[in-house]
Design an enzyme around this catalytic site. Structure first.
Site, PDB file in Angstrom:
ATOM      1  N   ASP A  15       0.832  -1.213   0.000  1.00  0.00           N
ATOM      2  CA  ASP A  15       0.000   0.000   0.000  1.00  0.00           C
ATOM      3  C   ASP A  15       0.866   1.263   0.000  1.00  0.00           C
ATOM      4  O   ASP A  15       1.933   1.280   0.616  1.00  0.00           O
ATOM      5  CB  ASP A  15      -0.891  -0.017   1.255  1.00  0.00           C
ATOM      6  CG  ASP A  15      -2.105   0.880   1.103  1.00  0.00           C
ATOM      7  OD1 ASP A  15      -2.259   1.513   0.041  1.00  0.00           O
ATOM      8  OD2 ASP A  15      -2.894   0.951   2.056  1.00  0.00           O
ATOM      9  N   ASN A  17       1.473   3.326  -3.016  1.00  0.00           N
ATOM     10  CA  ASN A  17       2.074   3.751  -4.291  1.00  0.00           C
ATOM     11  C   ASN A  17       1.548   5.114  -4.729  1.00  0.00           C
ATOM     12  O   ASN A  17       2.294   5.947  -5.253  1.00  0.00           O
ATOM     13  CB  ASN A  17       1.753   2.739  -5.404  1.00  0.00           C
ATOM     14  CG  ASN A  17       2.405   1.393  -5.157  1.00  0.00           C
ATOM     15  OD1 ASN A  17       3.298   1.277  -4.343  1.00  0.00           O
ATOM     16  ND2 ASN A  17       1.942   0.372  -5.859  1.00  0.00           N
ATOM     17  N   GLY A  18       0.241   5.321  -4.525  1.00  0.00           N
ATOM     18  CA  GLY A  18      -0.379   6.587  -4.937  1.00  0.00           C
ATOM     19  C   GLY A  18       0.204   7.751  -4.137  1.00  0.00           C
ATOM     20  O   GLY A  18       0.570   8.797  -4.708  1.00  0.00           O
ATOM     21  N   HIS A  32       3.188   3.190  -9.082  1.00  0.00           N
ATOM     22  CA  HIS A  32       3.041   1.732  -9.208  1.00  0.00           C
ATOM     23  C   HIS A  32       4.303   1.129  -9.822  1.00  0.00           C
ATOM     24  O   HIS A  32       4.754   0.062  -9.422  1.00  0.00           O
ATOM     25  CB  HIS A  32       1.819   1.392 -10.063  1.00  0.00           C
ATOM     26  CG  HIS A  32       0.515   1.734  -9.391  1.00  0.00           C
ATOM     27  ND1 HIS A  32       0.235   1.357  -8.092  1.00  0.00           N
ATOM     28  CD2 HIS A  32      -0.577   2.422  -9.814  1.00  0.00           C
ATOM     29  CE1 HIS A  32      -0.984   1.779  -7.759  1.00  0.00           C
ATOM     30  NE2 HIS A  32      -1.492   2.448  -8.780  1.00  0.00           N
ATOM     31  N   ARG A  66     -11.158   1.961  -9.741  1.00  0.00           N
ATOM     32  CA  ARG A  66     -10.252   3.118  -9.923  1.00  0.00           C
ATOM     33  C   ARG A  66     -10.416   3.692 -11.336  1.00  0.00           C
ATOM     34  O   ARG A  66     -11.075   3.089 -12.166  1.00  0.00           O
ATOM     35  CB  ARG A  66      -8.807   2.680  -9.669  1.00  0.00           C
ATOM     36  CG  ARG A  66      -8.638   2.252  -8.225  1.00  0.00           C
ATOM     37  CD  ARG A  66      -7.215   2.202  -7.812  1.00  0.00           C
ATOM     38  NE  ARG A  66      -7.139   1.899  -6.377  1.00  0.00           N
ATOM     39  CZ  ARG A  66      -6.042   1.966  -5.668  1.00  0.00           C
ATOM     40  NH1 ARG A  66      -4.915   2.329  -6.220  1.00  0.00           N
ATOM     41  NH2 ARG A  66      -6.049   1.683  -4.384  1.00  0.00           N
ATOM     42  N   LEU A 126      10.781 -20.975  -3.852  1.00  0.00           N
ATOM     43  CA  LEU A 126       9.763 -20.077  -3.293  1.00  0.00           C
ATOM     44  C   LEU A 126       8.417 -20.228  -4.011  1.00  0.00           C
ATOM     45  O   LEU A 126       8.366 -20.224  -5.246  1.00  0.00           O
ATOM     46  CB  LEU A 126      10.256 -18.625  -3.446  1.00  0.00           C
ATOM     47  CG  LEU A 126       9.263 -17.526  -3.044  1.00  0.00           C
ATOM     48  CD1 LEU A 126       9.087 -17.478  -1.523  1.00  0.00           C
ATOM     49  CD2 LEU A 126       9.723 -16.153  -3.545  1.00  0.00           C
ATOM     50  N   ARG A 183       1.502  -4.829   6.044  1.00  0.00           N
ATOM     51  CA  ARG A 183       0.826  -3.829   5.206  1.00  0.00           C
ATOM     52  C   ARG A 183       1.563  -2.512   5.374  1.00  0.00           C
ATOM     53  O   ARG A 183       1.669  -1.993   6.497  1.00  0.00           O
ATOM     54  CB  ARG A 183      -0.639  -3.659   5.597  1.00  0.00           C
ATOM     55  CG  ARG A 183      -1.335  -2.643   4.691  1.00  0.00           C
ATOM     56  CD  ARG A 183      -2.820  -2.533   4.918  1.00  0.00           C
ATOM     57  NE  ARG A 183      -3.426  -1.728   3.856  1.00  0.00           N
ATOM     58  CZ  ARG A 183      -4.656  -1.881   3.395  1.00  0.00           C
ATOM     59  NH1 ARG A 183      -5.431  -2.804   3.903  1.00  0.00           N
ATOM     60  NH2 ARG A 183      -5.113  -1.101   2.444  1.00  0.00           N
ATOM     61  N   ARG A 189      -5.623  -2.386   7.976  1.00  0.00           N
ATOM     62  CA  ARG A 189      -6.804  -3.140   7.535  1.00  0.00           C
ATOM     63  C   ARG A 189      -6.340  -4.367   6.773  1.00  0.00           C
ATOM     64  O   ARG A 189      -5.267  -4.368   6.168  1.00  0.00           O
ATOM     65  CB  ARG A 189      -7.638  -2.304   6.547  1.00  0.00           C
ATOM     66  CG  ARG A 189      -8.352  -1.131   7.114  1.00  0.00           C
ATOM     67  CD  ARG A 189      -9.247  -0.531   6.022  1.00  0.00           C
ATOM     68  NE  ARG A 189      -8.477  -0.018   4.895  1.00  0.00           N
ATOM     69  CZ  ARG A 189      -7.902   1.175   4.879  1.00  0.00           C
ATOM     70  NH1 ARG A 189      -8.001   1.978   5.934  1.00  0.00           N
ATOM     71  NH2 ARG A 189      -7.235   1.578   3.823  1.00  0.00           N
ATOM     72  N   SER A 191      -8.411  -5.664   4.328  1.00  0.00           N
ATOM     73  CA  SER A 191      -8.942  -5.425   2.978  1.00  0.00           C
ATOM     74  C   SER A 191      -9.228  -6.705   2.190  1.00  0.00           C
ATOM     75  O   SER A 191      -8.876  -6.809   1.018  1.00  0.00           O
ATOM     76  CB  SER A 191      -7.998  -4.519   2.173  1.00  0.00           C
ATOM     77  OG  SER A 191      -7.885  -3.265   2.795  1.00  0.00           O
ATOM     78  N   GLU A 202       0.731 -12.984  12.439  1.00  0.00           N
ATOM     79  CA  GLU A 202       1.193 -11.773  13.134  1.00  0.00           C
ATOM     80  C   GLU A 202       1.067 -10.634  12.127  1.00  0.00           C
ATOM     81  O   GLU A 202       1.449 -10.796  10.963  1.00  0.00           O
ATOM     82  CB  GLU A 202       2.669 -11.920  13.535  1.00  0.00           C
ATOM     83  CG  GLU A 202       2.921 -12.989  14.565  1.00  0.00           C
ATOM     84  CD  GLU A 202       2.397 -12.602  15.939  1.00  0.00           C
ATOM     85  OE1 GLU A 202       2.369 -11.398  16.253  1.00  0.00           O
ATOM     86  OE2 GLU A 202       2.002 -13.514  16.693  1.00  0.00           O
TER      87      GLU A 202
HETATM   88  C1  FPP Z   1      -1.721   0.127  -3.358  1.00  0.00           C
HETATM   89  O1  FPP Z   1      -1.262   1.453  -3.439  1.00  0.00           O
HETATM   90  C2  FPP Z   1      -1.195  -0.655  -4.456  1.00  0.00           C
HETATM   91  C3  FPP Z   1      -1.941  -1.213  -5.447  1.00  0.00           C
HETATM   92  C4  FPP Z   1      -3.416  -1.078  -5.540  1.00  0.00           C
HETATM   93  C5  FPP Z   1      -1.309  -1.969  -6.533  1.00  0.00           C
HETATM   94  C6  FPP Z   1      -0.081  -2.744  -6.191  1.00  0.00           C
HETATM   95  C7  FPP Z   1       0.556  -3.100  -7.459  1.00  0.00           C
HETATM   96  C8  FPP Z   1       1.872  -3.063  -7.754  1.00  0.00           C
HETATM   97  C9  FPP Z   1       2.931  -2.805  -6.769  1.00  0.00           C
HETATM   98  C10 FPP Z   1       2.338  -3.293  -9.158  1.00  0.00           C
HETATM   99  C11 FPP Z   1       1.765  -4.416  -9.955  1.00  0.00           C
HETATM  100  C12 FPP Z   1       2.106  -5.761  -9.429  1.00  0.00           C
HETATM  101  C13 FPP Z   1       2.852  -6.697 -10.075  1.00  0.00           C
HETATM  102  C14 FPP Z   1       2.934  -8.080  -9.525  1.00  0.00           C
HETATM  103  C15 FPP Z   1       3.596  -6.412 -11.284  1.00  0.00           C
HETATM  104  P1  FPP Z   1      -2.326   2.620  -3.599  1.00  0.00           P
HETATM  105  O2  FPP Z   1      -2.366   3.013  -5.031  1.00  0.00           O
HETATM  106  O3  FPP Z   1      -3.634   2.203  -3.016  1.00  0.00           O
HETATM  107  O4  FPP Z   1      -1.635   3.730  -2.738  1.00  0.00           O
HETATM  108  P2  FPP Z   1      -2.358   4.955  -2.023  1.00  0.00           P
HETATM  109  O5  FPP Z   1      -3.224   4.376  -0.947  1.00  0.00           O
HETATM  110  O6  FPP Z   1      -1.220   5.765  -1.496  1.00  0.00           O
HETATM  111  O7  FPP Z   1      -3.135   5.672  -3.099  1.00  0.00           O
END
Ligand code: FPP
Length: 237
Positions: A15, A17-18, A32, A66, A126, A183, A189, A191, A202
């Site tokens: 969580d 990336n945004g 992302h 989204r 793995l 997380r 959460r 989710s 844990e």
């Molecule tokens: C949550 O961050 C992240 C996601 C919804 C996507 C996770 C995906 C990747 C890391 C890349 C794709 C995966 C692979 C296996 C190539 P968010 O966008 O909800 O962050 P925010 O809450 O800050 O907006």
């Protein structure tokens, strides 16, 4: 870090990336993309440490809500990832399993996921579980349906429907339960991720955003796991 205190199964909700993109004044898609860099390092380290299973939440059934641009960017990244990484993962004896409904994916992505599973199915290193178009409740409903179908055909009796039988119908069949769930970004959460498998996990909620979750952060989480007192509902002797 000793092997005896390592978790057998680590699950990660990647969580933040945004927010990382926003912090760096970049488009969300680049957040992302940076997230994929972080996951590459965590996969390699998990494999090197001899962790049995690593489950990553890449795309939930709710993520379709989204914006079309963000969904498209994520679909593009998934395709790119499975095309560019598959050789290295296979060479490293990693077995890929997709958790979730592949049939609900666009055709190209679906084909790439099926081919990654097929190509690595004989690998014994793995277990890399990537949750895509995944929801934990949907997974449980699917397992219940599979057992009901067996019961209707007379293959099993209602009393055969045990926790183990249910667990064998999950996407993670044959793998240990989740020991450690991480997380990132400080959200606390689950989710809808691995609801059944996380019964005794844990939980750790480091505050860093996923693209900043590096090996140092991963080691901190693994060390902290090693010092937790797990009782599974019992009492310490
Ligand atoms: C949550 O961050 C992240 C996601 C919804 C996507 C996770 C995906 C990747 C890391 C890349 C794709 C995966 C692979 C296996 C190539 P968010 O966008 O909800 O962050 P925010 O809450 O800050 O907006």
């Amino acid at each position: 870090m000793t092997k005896t205190t390592l978790p057998r199964h680590v699950a990660v909700i990647m969580d933040g990336n945004g927010r990382w993109a926003k912090q760096h004044k970049l488009q969300i898609a680049l957040g992302h993309r940076q997230g994929v860099e972080a996951l590459r390092a965590i996969i390699r380290e998990s494999s090197d440490l001899g962790i049995e299973a690593l489950s990553l939440y890449a795309f939930s059934t709710e993520n379709w809500r989204r914006s079309p641009q963000e969904v498209e960017a994520l679909m593009g990244l998934l395709l790119e990832y499975f095309t560019s990484e598959i050789d290295e993962l296979d060479e490293n004896n990693v077995r890929i399993r997709i958790l979730g409904d592949k049939d609900g994916m666009p055709p190209k992505q679906r084909a790439a996921l099926v081919s990654a599973e097929e190509r690595t199915k004989g690998n014994t290193g793995l277990n890399l579980n990537i949750a895509i178009n995944y929801g934990g409740r949907a997974e449980l409903a699917r397992a219940a349906r599979a057992l009901a179908e067996k019961a209707v055909k007379g293959e099993i009796r209602p009393e055969d429907i045990t926790e183990d039988a249910l667990s064998r119908e999950l996407y993670t069949a044959g793998q240990p339960d989740v020991d450690l769930l991480i997380r990132t970004s400080g959200e606390m959460r689950l989710s809808n991720f691995l609801l059944f498998q996380c019964a005794y996990a844990e939980f750790m909620f480091p505050s860093v955003l996923w693209p900043d979750f590096d090996l140092n952060e991963y080691h901190k989480a693994l060390e902290a796991f090693g010092s937790r007192d797990r009782r599974f509902g019992g009492r310490k002797a």
